[in-house]
Scaffold this motif. Sequence first.
Motif, mmCIF file in Angstrom:
data_model
loop_
_atom_site.group_PDB
_atom_site.id
_atom_site.type_symbol
_atom_site.label_atom_id
_atom_site.label_comp_id
_atom_site.label_asym_id
_atom_site.label_seq_id
_atom_site.Cartn_x
_atom_site.Cartn_y
_atom_site.Cartn_z
ATOM 1 N N ARG A 176 0.842 -1.182 0.000
ATOM 2 C CA ARG A 176 0.000 0.000 0.000
ATOM 3 C C ARG A 176 0.887 1.245 0.000
ATOM 4 O O ARG A 176 2.051 1.198 0.391
ATOM 5 N N LEU A 201 1.438 -4.270 4.263
ATOM 6 C CA LEU A 201 0.445 -4.527 5.299
ATOM 7 C C LEU A 201 0.744 -5.804 6.081
ATOM 8 O O LEU A 201 -0.071 -6.225 6.905
ATOM 9 N N ASP A 230 -8.884 -4.598 4.587
ATOM 10 C CA ASP A 230 -7.626 -4.112 4.005
ATOM 11 C C ASP A 230 -7.500 -4.502 2.538
ATOM 12 O O ASP A 230 -7.013 -3.731 1.712
ATOM 13 N N GLY A 245 -2.469 -1.545 9.414
ATOM 14 C CA GLY A 245 -3.723 -1.628 8.691
ATOM 15 C C GLY A 245 -4.878 -1.937 9.627
ATOM 16 O O GLY A 245 -4.728 -1.978 10.856
#
Length: 287
Positions: free
Chosen positions: A38, A48, A90, A223
């Motif tokens: 991310r 993550l 997520d 996350g």
Amino acid sequence: MHKRVLLGRLLVAGAGALAVRAALRTTRRVAARGVLDRTNFRGRTVSLAGGPALAAGASAAAALGAAHPAVAAAALVAGTGAGAVGLYDDIAGDRPGQRTAKGFTGHLAALRAGQVTSGLVKIIGVGAAGIGAASLLAAAPGHRARARSPIVAGADLLLGAGVIAGTANLVNLLDLRPGRAGKAGLLIAAPLLAGPTGGVVAGTAGAVAGLLRDDLDEQVMLGDCGANALGALLGVAIAQRSGLAGRAAALGVLTALTVASERVSFTQVIQGTPGLRELDALGRRTP
């Protein structure tokens, strides 16, 4: 605190740190390339992987440190359950059209429009994990004594579930900068280390400490998976040590902070408050 108890808590914390490092290596090895990548607030690509690692390592260590099998089971249900639906958000929440809904009211508005967002699935899932964990806590010795009637038992269950889910949500709301959720978790954990909740909290705090350097260095992020799991485990500790009045007070504070987050930016408050601003930036890498 008795020396033997203190030593036991330190060993559990160490187990948490070791568990989260092992879980992080495993997560990085088995995750498909790029699926956990991310872009963070600074534009850096961050993994993550810290989320599943913390959910697994902290849940296992918290269960190891629990003083009663029912509390151990509650920690596993809360940590892994909240972490699992957080991981779903997520991943699924990164799809087009999912990130337009923000906050609880945003997810409800999307539902009224006929869209079930990944965030709404997460909210329901965290609530279910809270109910499951709270029902298990009811079997612990300290809680059995106060459930004298079905009404009291029902209120005890709902308030406990609310505290667990509410703490999970609060920690998640803070996970907007590297290390912030982890630091908040350690601050919440500190007063909970004494008493019967200490083992659960020690395992959780040890796992956070084992991952904090990588989080601050922007190598990984928690996350929704990691932040929800961390908050849910701390919520188990708060619920375990609280009576009806204490649970109601804790839930009131959590609700007030959640409502405030819909109107006020926590990041702006932290940046504008001396002391909090410096603590928030402590250990974080420079641009």
